[in-house]
Design an enzyme around this catalytic site. Structure first.
Site, PDB file in Angstrom:
ATOM      1  N   CYS A   1     -48.152  22.901  72.948  1.00  0.00           N
ATOM      2  CA  CYS A   1     -48.208  24.352  73.154  1.00  0.00           C
ATOM      3  C   CYS A   1     -48.265  24.702  74.639  1.00  0.00           C
ATOM      4  CB  CYS A   1     -49.413  24.926  72.425  1.00  0.00           C
ATOM      5  SG  CYS A   1     -49.621  26.691  72.689  1.00  0.00           S
TER       6      CYS A   1
ATOM      7  N   HIS B   1     -48.392  58.603  68.072  1.00  0.00           N
ATOM      8  CA  HIS B   1     -47.102  59.175  68.428  1.00  0.00           C
ATOM      9  C   HIS B   1     -46.981  59.333  69.938  1.00  0.00           C
ATOM     10  CE1 HIS B   1     -43.436  61.318  67.591  1.00  0.00           C
ATOM     11  NE2 HIS B   1     -43.807  62.277  68.427  1.00  0.00           N
TER      12      HIS B   1
ATOM     13  N   SER C   1     -53.811  21.479  71.129  1.00  0.00           N
ATOM     14  CA  SER C   1     -54.571  22.658  70.687  1.00  0.00           C
ATOM     15  C   SER C   1     -55.679  22.290  69.702  1.00  0.00           C
ATOM     16  CB  SER C   1     -53.633  23.659  70.009  1.00  0.00           C
ATOM     17  OG  SER C   1     -52.594  24.015  70.889  1.00  0.00           O
TER      18      SER C   1
ATOM     19  N   GLU D   1     -45.625  53.581  64.595  1.00  0.00           N
ATOM     20  CA  GLU D   1     -46.056  54.604  63.632  1.00  0.00           C
ATOM     21  C   GLU D   1     -45.196  54.591  62.367  1.00  0.00           C
ATOM     22  OE1 GLU D   1     -45.602  58.770  64.882  1.00  0.00           O
ATOM     23  OE2 GLU D   1     -44.149  58.108  66.357  1.00  0.00           O
TER      24      GLU D   1
ATOM     25  N   ASP E   1     -50.203  19.632  63.403  1.00  0.00           N
ATOM     26  CA  ASP E   1     -48.823  19.260  63.074  1.00  0.00           C
ATOM     27  C   ASP E   1     -48.701  17.874  62.441  1.00  0.00           C
ATOM     28  OD1 ASP E   1     -48.249  21.668  64.217  1.00  0.00           O
ATOM     29  OD2 ASP E   1     -47.001  20.890  65.843  1.00  0.00           O
TER      30      ASP E   1
ATOM     31  N   ALA F   1     -44.501  34.891  64.730  1.00  0.00           N
ATOM     32  CA  ALA F   1     -43.477  35.612  65.497  1.00  0.00           C
ATOM     33  C   ALA F   1     -42.426  34.619  65.962  1.00  0.00           C
ATOM     34  CB  ALA F   1     -44.105  36.290  66.714  1.00  0.00           C
TER      35      ALA F   1
ATOM     36  N   LYS G   1     -42.328  28.468  76.891  1.00  0.00           N
ATOM     37  CA  LYS G   1     -41.291  29.217  76.163  1.00  0.00           C
ATOM     38  C   LYS G   1     -41.479  30.719  76.350  1.00  0.00           C
ATOM     39  CE  LYS G   1     -42.125  30.891  72.603  1.00  0.00           C
ATOM     40  NZ  LYS G   1     -42.250  30.229  71.315  1.00  0.00           N
TER      41      LYS G   1
ATOM     42  N   GLU H   1     -34.841  30.921  69.477  1.00  0.00           N
ATOM     43  CA  GLU H   1     -35.553  31.331  70.696  1.00  0.00           C
ATOM     44  C   GLU H   1     -34.790  30.882  71.942  1.00  0.00           C
ATOM     45  OE1 GLU H   1     -39.615  29.931  70.331  1.00  0.00           O
ATOM     46  OE2 GLU H   1     -40.171  31.655  69.106  1.00  0.00           O
TER      47      GLU H   1
ATOM     48  N   THR I   1     -49.704  26.619  66.577  1.00  0.00           N
ATOM     49  CA  THR I   1     -50.958  26.429  67.314  1.00  0.00           C
ATOM     50  C   THR I   1     -52.156  27.121  66.658  1.00  0.00           C
ATOM     51  OG1 THR I   1     -50.048  25.887  69.433  1.00  0.00           O
ATOM     52  CG2 THR I   1     -52.090  27.119  69.489  1.00  0.00           C
TER      53      THR I   1
ATOM     54  N   TYR J   1     -36.908  28.126  64.454  1.00  0.00           N
ATOM     55  CA  TYR J   1     -37.565  28.865  65.537  1.00  0.00           C
ATOM     56  C   TYR J   1     -36.995  28.498  66.910  1.00  0.00           C
ATOM     57  CZ  TYR J   1     -41.781  30.197  62.780  1.00  0.00           C
ATOM     58  OH  TYR J   1     -42.666  30.730  61.896  1.00  0.00           O
TER      59      TYR J   1
ATOM     60  N   CYS K   1     -45.200  26.771  73.220  1.00  0.00           N
ATOM     61  CA  CYS K   1     -45.493  28.214  73.255  1.00  0.00           C
ATOM     62  C   CYS K   1     -45.561  28.811  74.665  1.00  0.00           C
ATOM     63  CB  CYS K   1     -46.827  28.501  72.584  1.00  0.00           C
ATOM     64  SG  CYS K   1     -47.332  27.362  71.305  1.00  0.00           S
TER      65      CYS K   1
HETATM   66  P1  NDP Z   1     -37.348  23.981  62.228  1.00  0.00           P
HETATM   67  O1  NDP Z   1     -37.776  23.009  61.202  1.00  0.00           O
HETATM   68  O2  NDP Z   1     -37.861  25.350  62.214  1.00  0.00           O
HETATM   69  O3  NDP Z   1     -35.773  24.051  62.253  1.00  0.00           O
HETATM   70  C1  NDP Z   1     -34.977  22.905  62.317  1.00  0.00           C
HETATM   71  C2  NDP Z   1     -33.537  23.309  62.168  1.00  0.00           C
HETATM   72  O4  NDP Z   1     -32.701  22.174  62.361  1.00  0.00           O
HETATM   73  C3  NDP Z   1     -33.223  23.868  60.783  1.00  0.00           C
HETATM   74  O5  NDP Z   1     -32.402  24.992  60.935  1.00  0.00           O
HETATM   75  C4  NDP Z   1     -32.498  22.713  60.097  1.00  0.00           C
HETATM   76  O6  NDP Z   1     -31.548  23.141  59.173  1.00  0.00           O
HETATM   77  C5  NDP Z   1     -31.792  22.072  61.278  1.00  0.00           C
HETATM   78  N1  NDP Z   1     -31.495  20.654  61.040  1.00  0.00           N
HETATM   79  C6  NDP Z   1     -32.333  19.717  60.541  1.00  0.00           C
HETATM   80  N2  NDP Z   1     -31.698  18.533  60.456  1.00  0.00           N
HETATM   81  C7  NDP Z   1     -30.447  18.733  60.886  1.00  0.00           C
HETATM   82  C8  NDP Z   1     -29.308  17.889  61.009  1.00  0.00           C
HETATM   83  N3  NDP Z   1     -29.361  16.609  60.653  1.00  0.00           N
HETATM   84  N4  NDP Z   1     -28.165  18.430  61.472  1.00  0.00           N
HETATM   85  C9  NDP Z   1     -28.121  19.736  61.810  1.00  0.00           C
HETATM   86  N5  NDP Z   1     -29.157  20.574  61.717  1.00  0.00           N
HETATM   87  C10 NDP Z   1     -30.315  20.078  61.260  1.00  0.00           C
HETATM   88  O7  NDP Z   1     -37.684  23.229  63.598  1.00  0.00           O
HETATM   89  P2  NDP Z   1     -37.679  23.656  65.113  1.00  0.00           P
HETATM   90  O8  NDP Z   1     -37.267  22.425  65.808  1.00  0.00           O
HETATM   91  O9  NDP Z   1     -36.917  24.905  65.355  1.00  0.00           O
HETATM   92  O10 NDP Z   1     -39.208  23.975  65.366  1.00  0.00           O
HETATM   93  C11 NDP Z   1     -40.247  23.100  64.908  1.00  0.00           C
HETATM   94  C12 NDP Z   1     -41.450  23.881  64.490  1.00  0.00           C
HETATM   95  O11 NDP Z   1     -42.151  24.321  65.628  1.00  0.00           O
HETATM   96  C13 NDP Z   1     -41.144  25.153  63.704  1.00  0.00           C
HETATM   97  O12 NDP Z   1     -40.986  24.930  62.335  1.00  0.00           O
HETATM   98  C14 NDP Z   1     -42.334  26.019  63.987  1.00  0.00           C
HETATM   99  O13 NDP Z   1     -43.318  25.784  63.028  1.00  0.00           O
HETATM  100  C15 NDP Z   1     -42.787  25.554  65.367  1.00  0.00           C
HETATM  101  N6  NDP Z   1     -42.396  26.550  66.378  1.00  0.00           N
HETATM  102  C16 NDP Z   1     -42.987  27.779  66.339  1.00  0.00           C
HETATM  103  C17 NDP Z   1     -42.649  28.756  67.250  1.00  0.00           C
HETATM  104  C18 NDP Z   1     -43.293  30.087  67.176  1.00  0.00           C
HETATM  105  O14 NDP Z   1     -44.333  30.231  66.533  1.00  0.00           O
HETATM  106  N7  NDP Z   1     -42.716  31.120  67.779  1.00  0.00           N
HETATM  107  C19 NDP Z   1     -41.667  28.509  68.294  1.00  0.00           C
HETATM  108  C20 NDP Z   1     -41.082  27.204  68.241  1.00  0.00           C
HETATM  109  C21 NDP Z   1     -41.446  26.275  67.315  1.00  0.00           C
HETATM  110  P3  NDP Z   1     -31.942  23.655  57.680  1.00  0.00           P
HETATM  111  O15 NDP Z   1     -32.484  25.035  57.876  1.00  0.00           O
HETATM  112  O16 NDP Z   1     -30.654  23.644  56.973  1.00  0.00           O
HETATM  113  O17 NDP Z   1     -32.939  22.678  57.155  1.00  0.00           O
END
Ligand code: NDP
Length: 461
Positions: free
Chosen positions: A46, A445, A18, A450, A311, A350, A54, A190, A319, A186, A51
């Site tokens: 993406c 409405h 992106s 609303e 990123d 979102a 997904k 999802e 994105t 996320y 995105c």
């Molecule tokens: P996130 O960083 O959002 O979440 C990672 C998760 O993995 C957290 O809950 C974390 O726990 C957990 N985790 C990390 N290390 C370990 C471990 N060693 N053992 C067990 N659990 C662990 O990453 P995602 O992979 O979900 O997504 C990456 C990024 O991509 C997001 O942050 C977002 O910015 C982007 N994204 C955006 C979307 C959207 O806009 N709709 C959709 C998908 C991705 P803890 O919370 O305790 O740290």
């Protein structure tokens, strides 16, 4: 912009995702000689493994509810609805191929030289390119932009190699009738919603108390209730100890002592900056403490002719953020403009879990820390659609207001199409409009939206 004869390119971009594609196109439009190298797919995460696919899968999974919702409105299905994974997966692949073609045509149309090769930084102005047929090439550029994005990261535990990552989940050969996802971000929520909606018995394993760390606490709790109602098995304060094969299935041993037998395990445990083999060390490009590329407000790395965005750098991994950064970067470096810095505090986002989450600005907790006194307006209700459908899904809407200035500093929603709705509210929050502005806006409405202009009495301070 004047061509600089010393270099073959004014800008050479590594990575056609992106951010990279947007920067390349915009710089070319500003008159720069631009090249871009990509050795995988055009459009990056993406378009190919993020995105876009997904969202297509999220649409597919919503039909599960829609079929039963329709009955209350008089629709009768001829028989039980059945789902064919191969149809969805292959239709998704065709659509992505179409998008890859559009990206290629956009770059070519903008006059960008597209090189299908693996790129390595070899100096402040040089990049070495290795194509899949083994041809090597060295190019020179006045400025080099690193835009290689992120890559899924999986923790190391016994059997972790049996888990798939979020690049692999889109193209599973067999539909997982039993699906388990590790993580609470996320991607985890999802994909738990997607496979649950598509008909899998679904488990989400999260090591903390409650998923979606950093989101508004009430939003997290509400989402927990709604996802549980839809049948996702939520295991909090739990981690995976090990995974063992069991025929074509997998036995997942949890830290609670429980063993869950599933057909696929997705590790959605975060993403890391995709810097491997990029040549950062040799070129002297420094990383920050979190392993991302350190940049200043002009997106310059510790080597000023080498830029980075998206990123790869600190900031939300989204994105639209990479796109906005690309526009800023091109304005600064190729249009000699001085754009206002990006407002990272009001970036809406979102989460496409079921129901969706849409959010912008501060959570209630963050607002309490920042302001002396806040007003919280919140409502939750069953939408009009579900009075006939019989679906028990509820909607949460919430506004956070700084009491002293009356400015709305946060807006949150959990419910159908929350992302669609919060996009509009985000303009108001970014413009620092007041609760009075919301109150004097006439509602539409009958809509759920609303409620955002009709919540009159604070629920708490
Ligand atoms: P996130 O960083 O959002 O979440 C990672 C998760 O993995 C957290 O809950 C974390 O726990 C957990 N985790 C990390 N290390 C370990 C471990 N060693 N053992 C067990 N659990 C662990 O990453 P995602 O992979 O979900 O997504 C990456 C990024 O991509 C997001 O942050 C977002 O910015 C982007 N994204 C955006 C979307 C959207 O806009 N709709 C959709 C998908 C991705 P803890 O919370 O305790 O740290």
């Amino acid at each position: 912009m004047s061509a600089d004869a010393e270099f073959e390119y004014d800008l050479f971009v590594i990575g056609a995702g992106s951010g990279g594609v947007r920067a390349a196109r915009m710089a070319a439009a500003a008159g720069a000689r631009v090249g871009i190298a990509e050795d995988r797919y055009l459009g990056g995460t993406c378009v190919n493994v993020g995105c876009v696919p997904k969202k297509l899968y999220a649409y597919a999974s919503h039909f599960h509810d829609s079929f039963s919702d329709a009955e209350g409105f008089g629709w009768q299905m001829a028989g039980p609805a059945t789902f064919n994974w191969a149809t969805l997966r292959d239709n998704k692949t065709s659509e992505i191929k179409r998008l890859n073609g559009i990206y290629q045509r956009m770059l070519e149309g903008a006059g960008v030289t597209l090189i299908n090769a693996r790129a390595t930084l070899t100096g402040a102005h040089t990049v070495s390119l290795l194509s899949s047929d083994g041809k090597q090439l060295q190019i020179t550029a006045k400025k080099i932009l690193l835009a290689t994005g992120g890559w899924p990261w999986v923790p190391d535990f016994p059997g972790s190699e049996l888990a798939i990552n979020s690049n692999q989940v889109f193209d599973l050969q067999r539909f997982p009738n039993r699906f388990l996802v590790l993580g609470g971000g996320y991607i985890a929520v999802e994909f738990a919603s997607i496979f649950n909606g598509l008909g899998s018995e679904t488990h989400l394993i999260y090591r903390g108390e409650l998923f979606l760390k950093g989101f508004d606490q009430e939003v997290r709790e509400f989402t927990r209730e709604e996802m549980a109602k839809k049948g996702v098995n939520l295991h909090f304060n739990t981690n995976i100890e090990r995974i063992e094969p069991n025929g074509t299935a997998l036995n997942v041993y949890l830290t609670t002592g429980e063993v869950v037998e599933v057909d696929a395990v997705l590790a959605a445990t975060g993403r890391k900056a995709n810097t491997e083999g990029l040549g950062l060390e040799a070129a002297g490009v420094a990383l920050d403490a979190s392993g991302k590329i350190a940049v200043n407000e002009r997106y310059e790395t510790s080597v000023p002719s080498v830029l980075a965005l998206g990123d790869l750098t600190h900031g939300p991994e989204l994105t639209p953020v990479a796109l906005a950064e690309a526009m800023q970067l091109v304005d600064m470096h190729f249009n000699e403009a001085k754009p206002k810095p990006l407002d990272y505090a009001t970036i809406p986002t979102a989460v496409f879990c079921h129901p969706n989450i849409g959010t912008v600005g501060l959570s209630e907790e963050a607002a309490r820390e920042k302001y002396a006194r806040i007003r919280v307006y919140r409502t939750d209700f069953r939408s009009m659609k579900h009075t006939l459908s019989g679906n028990t899904e509820r909607v949460l809407m919430k506004l956070i207001v700084d009491d002293a200035s009356d400015i709305v500093v946060g807006a949150h929603m959990v419910g159908e199409d929350a992302g669609e709705l919060i996009q509009g509210i985000a303009i108001a929050v970014r413009a620092r409009l007041t609760k009075h502005d919301f109150d004097t806006t006439v509602g539409i409405h009958p809509t759920g939206a609303e409620e955002f202009v009709t919540m009159r009495t604070p629920s708490r301070y």
